[in-house]
Design an enzyme around this catalytic site. Sequence first.
Site, short mmCIF file in Angstrom:
data_model
loop_
_atom_site.label_atom_id
_atom_site.label_comp_id
_atom_site.label_asym_id
_atom_site.label_seq_id
_atom_site.Cartn_x
_atom_site.Cartn_y
_atom_site.Cartn_z
N HIS A 140 0.85 -1.19 0.00
CA HIS A 140 0.00 0.00 0.00
C HIS A 140 0.88 1.24 0.00
CE1 HIS A 140 -2.99 -2.96 0.86
NE2 HIS A 140 -3.95 -2.07 0.91
N LYS A 568 -14.12 5.08 5.88
CA LYS A 568 -14.51 6.03 4.84
C LYS A 568 -16.02 6.00 4.64
CE LYS A 568 -13.01 5.15 0.64
NZ LYS A 568 -14.13 5.00 -0.33
#
Length: 900
Positions: A140, A568
């Site tokens: 990532h 999120k």
Amino acid sequence: MQLHILNNPKDAALAADAEFLKQSLFNLLHEEASPLVVETVKLLSTSDDSAALIEKVLPQLDERQTYDLTLACGLFAQILNIAEDVHHERRRQIHEDAGHNAAEGSLTETVRRLKAGKADGKSVQRQLDNTSVTAVLTAHPTEVQRQTVLNFNRRIRALLPQRERCTNADALARLRREIDTVLLGLWQTSETRRHKLSVNDEINNGVSIFPMSFFEALPKLYRKMEHDFQTAYPDVRVPNILKIGGWIGGDRDGNPFVSGETLRFAFRRHADAVFRFYRSELDKLYRELPLSIRRVKVNDDVMALAALSPDEEIARTEEPYRRAIAYIMARAMGKARSLGLGMGCKFGFLEPYASAQKFLDDLKKLQRSLIDNGSRLLAEGRLADLIRSVSVFGFHMMPLDLRQHAGKHADVVAELFQHAGLEDYNSLNEEQKQAALLRELGHQRPLYSPFITYSDHTRRELAIFNEARKIKDEFGEDAVTQSIISNCEQPGDLLALALLLKESGLLAVENGKPHSRINIVPLFETIEALENACPVMETMFRLDWYDALLESRGNIQEIMLGYSDSNKDGGYVTSSWCLHQAELGLVELFKKYDVRMRLFHGRGGSVGRGGGPSYQAILAQPAGSVAGQIRITEQGEVITAKYADPGNAQRNLETLVAATLEASILPDKKDPDAKLMQALSDVSFKYYRELITHPDFIDYFLQTSPIQEIATLNLGSRPASRKTLARIQDLRAIPWVFSWMQNRLMLPAWYGFGSAVETLCEGSPETLAALRGHAQNNPFFQAMLSNMEQVMAKTDITLAENYAGLSESPEKAKVIFGMIKEEYRRSRKALLDLLQTEELLRDNRSLARSLALRIPYLNALNGLQVAMLKRLRKEPDNPHALLMVHLTINGVAQGLRNTG
């Protein structure tokens, strides 16, 4: 530099280190930068409003001076990081040498607690035998620093501890010159990447951590584990409870550049690193064990190995251990050569070891002979460490998981069905899909035909599974053990993956029962998916076919939980509570069906992506959810911070093991009040969703953060968003959190919390008392508030308002920022109320000190970033403005010690 902050006597050495590095940096600036830049940096070190100072000075600077000032601020952040890391190690060593009580999070303290809790040796051994802890390194893209820059930092970190050992001015001057030399190299090196990283670059970066750190840290940690446990429980043995895993080269979710070729490349690089390590250690053993048969007895099986040795020097005739080691090395290097690795062996090559276990067996023969014949100390030194290393690293070094989106798996299944003349898979409902998949899974015959032309997507997906099968055959069964289904929402998603494994020879049906060589791992990541995790898994557990499959995998089912997308999706409070609830439900479900559970926590580095201290996070898990089995992702800047140094790596891995054992053996923890937490979650979710679904929010976010510039930073090989960005859900969680950290709002980690507390406590002192009680006594709520406190301490609403000024629609921005500012006020007030304190970080002096030292340079970088973003928005093709934005992004990330 605000060294008055370091007024505690314990910080005297840190103050001296910081001053020493500061002087070196100023020496460099006097030589390399203009007087105006030097003077500005000096003013920043004592400024109460460095962003305002930047705004005043910036018009006087040309492009070169602006670059130098930005780079200088970033370098100050870097050297402070180094000074603090050195100081943490210094304080730990002082604590240990003074014989103080073991620190919380250490294995020594965990073993003490087990003993105090009346855990007996049998129960401890049983727990160790059933413990599996894995830190999983991912690609990532959250490490903003280039490997070259990180290498410079490591050199400074290695040099700085010598300052205290300098006994005269000449020694100090020599050290100063060495550090000045490294800083000059750092100053003259580009801080930003000019080209996008490839998957192979990411693989190489991940592999580099092993010779730098893990090859040294893991054997040392296992030795410490053995000492700590056997001191309290003499008969306890420590199995391989800790491993390092990875995704780099096998994670295809959203990354079209990952393929069967990258998977193969990854394992070649893994094997190259680990065989070089084995060769080096065997060579050292060869030099350390010149034992003569005139002096010691030697077991027959070692004499048998010596008789087969290619080392025929006359001087070795009486040295059977050396001859045996030469034989072992020649066979191990023979295996390396069979894997296509271009490394030599001074003893030539013999028949390759068929497996790492065979290699291990021969090493254990040496150890047994040494112990049997009075050489225990030699047996328990380097040889014992090598035996442990081979048992942990094997021939593959670290296992890689495969990962792909459920929708991509479904596309392959649909095409296989189509060409096989079966039903239209995409038109089936969920129940029909399950029936069709189970029917095909019951057949021996494959659906795939080599005589049919398939789409590129189908060929690539099947190719990586086929490559995984070959890799398992060549490098060992443990090389690839997991296949993860991201965005898993239905039972059919698990069965679809099972079918692809069958088509690739990784799953077979024998005597009517399935047998898989790979674990099928669902990843539940959105709020809705987390709420649906139990129904999905219950459907699977009710299937006789799946029950038989689990039996072939040791009756263990791994579940991955996604922290990033759920945050999120619903905000920090709701995400945290949904994850907690999902775990509680899964614990009960797995008990009901008598299946062992292993949870895989997909945590990021930031609080907005599930980050925070690992020890507290693991202890805050619901009772029964750990049970000795845990996997945790580590990525980007977290890998660098935790594992790039052997000492840091050992301590951070020790903390993971200690927390896992404590949570498993001493699970006496209070569950939070579910009704109260649900109410807090519901109200927080409402306010969070009101913000991110506001019609003007997406434009505000795009215009008042460096999100679009982050996408051009060349941080990693995969795209920043899954498609053209028109909705928040189209954006990956990393750049989402990264952007909010850059503009100093840190919004994903606190928004909605203040309104929720205010709403619930209004007119209800009982609720306030209950929440305060949880803040003092409940591990789940304590961890949530602790993480939030750390983030809010880094939040700067005044600086954030400067970013709001970047909006192209000031009136709309005023509304959105007004909502954010008010919620920040409420959340900060609520947090202080529940913690019953008047200031943030009152009980975290280390972080408070760290932030206070960085603030002048950090705020200056934010001021520079706003100015450069403003210029870039007016002049989109201005290369200098873009470079400056990139440089400030790097600097702010360094100052915060976090990205995404």
